[in-house]
Enzyme design. Structure first.
Site, mmCIF file in Angstrom:
data_model
loop_
_atom_site.group_PDB
_atom_site.id
_atom_site.type_symbol
_atom_site.label_atom_id
_atom_site.label_comp_id
_atom_site.label_asym_id
_atom_site.label_seq_id
_atom_site.Cartn_x
_atom_site.Cartn_y
_atom_site.Cartn_z
ATOM 1 N N HIS A 123 0.785 -1.416 0.144
ATOM 2 C CA HIS A 123 0.244 -0.010 0.378
ATOM 3 C C HIS A 123 0.827 1.043 0.067
ATOM 4 O O HIS A 123 2.332 1.287 0.764
ATOM 5 C CB HIS A 123 -1.047 0.074 1.759
ATOM 6 C CG HIS A 123 -2.023 -0.650 1.565
ATOM 7 N ND1 HIS A 123 -1.709 -2.231 1.063
ATOM 8 C CD2 HIS A 123 -3.592 0.145 1.355
ATOM 9 C CE1 HIS A 123 -3.182 -2.539 1.196
ATOM 10 N NE2 HIS A 123 -4.043 -1.774 1.044
ATOM 11 N N ASN A 154 8.012 -3.294 3.309
ATOM 12 C CA ASN A 154 7.079 -3.346 3.681
ATOM 13 C C ASN A 154 6.432 -3.475 4.983
ATOM 14 O O ASN A 154 5.211 -3.088 5.400
ATOM 15 C CB ASN A 154 5.863 -3.560 2.247
ATOM 16 C CG ASN A 154 4.721 -3.708 2.858
ATOM 17 O OD1 ASN A 154 3.993 -3.026 2.964
ATOM 18 N ND2 ASN A 154 3.658 -4.844 2.438
ATOM 19 N N ASP A 255 14.330 18.243 0.694
ATOM 20 C CA ASP A 255 14.982 19.617 -0.739
ATOM 21 C C ASP A 255 15.964 17.706 -1.832
ATOM 22 O O ASP A 255 15.977 18.199 -2.441
ATOM 23 C CB ASP A 255 16.288 19.879 -0.826
ATOM 24 C CG ASP A 255 15.418 21.859 -0.265
ATOM 25 O OD1 ASP A 255 14.300 21.954 -0.734
ATOM 26 O OD2 ASP A 255 16.198 22.555 0.698
ATOM 27 N N PHE A 265 7.329 19.167 -3.576
ATOM 28 C CA PHE A 265 6.205 18.932 -1.919
ATOM 29 C C PHE A 265 5.787 20.857 -1.325
ATOM 30 O O PHE A 265 6.890 21.306 -1.513
ATOM 31 C CB PHE A 265 7.686 18.660 -0.887
ATOM 32 C CG PHE A 265 7.030 17.599 -1.987
ATOM 33 C CD1 PHE A 265 6.099 16.230 -2.420
ATOM 34 C CD2 PHE A 265 8.735 17.089 -2.297
ATOM 35 C CE1 PHE A 265 6.429 14.928 -2.700
ATOM 36 C CE2 PHE A 265 8.619 15.618 -3.447
ATOM 37 C CZ PHE A 265 7.282 14.383 -2.863
HETATM 38 MN MN MN Z 1 2.869 -1.414 3.160
HETATM 39 MN MN MN Z 2 8.650 22.613 -2.471
#
Ligand code: MN
Ligand code: MN
Length: 287
Positions: A123, A154, A255, A265
């Site tokens: 996921h 995971n 960064d 972001f």
């Molecule tokens: Mn997972």
């Molecule tokens: Mn940014």
């Protein structure tokens, strides 16, 4: 006569009461929905719902927003908001399904594409972040929310990062999270390093990454983010040798992720604030 006067008196009392009735007060302001915008902090790759741009295709669902990469057969990123308002007691549905919200002609990954590959259907937005209803939990099992993930990543390191996010939520915070795959070539539990699975249909990432911004639960979330807001970014090798409970060692700066992924972001924040929040890896507690 007396009776008529009585009625006249009664009517005038009623009318004067009506006239004196105080004006309707302003209703109290409607509280903001606790389920904040899954894409509040910005669209990292400027994804758009344009079928002519199938490798950065914006798919908006109730429980998360994602950018799909038709060449890779995975999302580029999934973005979601974590808050108790999204939580409940619905058990894991485990109903992995193709995502039929993808446009006709797009590559649709099915659960059997992962069979016998030695990779987990990992996921991106965790099942446990969306367990309010059966429908919402089922959406986390759509294959557009899955990446071929090394099982030890995971179930170990990656799971401990997810758990930590919910731990912070349990301490009175809400989180804005973006996560996804990076690069090509990850470690299967049975077949070594693979670049793709299902005869090239799905690219196996070399890393999984995540950016989490944490603020105390409240309203007007964008306005409450400051230079002291905690931001945790991680980049975890998609390898079998990553082990449990060591997620802190995989912290990087936002960064660095931006440079390596070519995304922006926290783009809804002022540039100066982004500069401060993105420059350094988190150094806070990991438990
Ligand atoms: Mn997972
Ligand atoms: Mn940014």
């Amino acid at each position: 006569m007396k009776k008529a006067f009585y009625y006249y008196f009664l009517a005038s009392v009623v009318l004067s009461m009506a006239a004196c009735k105080p004006e309707k007060e302003d209703p109290p302001p409607t509280p903001e929905p606790l389920r904040g915008d899954n894409l509040l902090l910005g669209n990292p790759s400027n994804a758009v719902a344009d079928i002519n741009l199938p490798d950065n295709y914006l798919l908006i669902k109730d429980i998360f927003t994602l950018s799909y990469n038709n060449t890779k057969g995975t999302a580029n990123w999934v973005s979601w908001h974590l808050h108790p308002a999204w939580k409940g007691s619905t058990p894991r549905q485990n109903n992995f399904n193709a995502d039929n919200d993808l446009p006709t002609g797009f590559k649709k990954v099915v659960t059997t594409d992962y069979t016998n590959t030695g990779f987990d259907r990992g996921h991106i937005c965790p099942s446990e972040d969306r367990d309010s209803t059966v429908a919402e939990n089922s959406t986390t099992f759509l294959m557009t929310n899955m990446i071929p993930q090394s099982p030890n990543n995971n179930r170990g390191t990656w799971a401990s990062i997810e758990d930590y996010g919910r731990t912070l939520m349990g301490r009175g915070n809400e989180l804005y999270i973006v996560a996804g795959p990076m690069g090509e070539g990850g470690e299967s539990s049975s077949l070594g390093i693979l670049n793709t699975i299902a005869s090239g249909k799905i690219v196996v990432p070399a890393y999984t990454w995540k950016v989490m911004l944490i603020i105390p639960q409240g309203e007007k979330d964008l306005d409450r983010i400051s230079s002291s807001t905690r931001v945790i970014a991680v980049k975890v090798p998609n390898r079998q040798n990553v082990t449990q409970n060591d997620w802190g060692t995989y912290r990087v700066s936002v960064d660095q992720l931006e440079a390596e992924l070519g995304y922006d972001f926290l783009s809804k924040l002022p540039a100066a604030l982004q500069q401060t929040l993105e420059a350094n890896p988190d150094t806070g507690s990991t438990n």
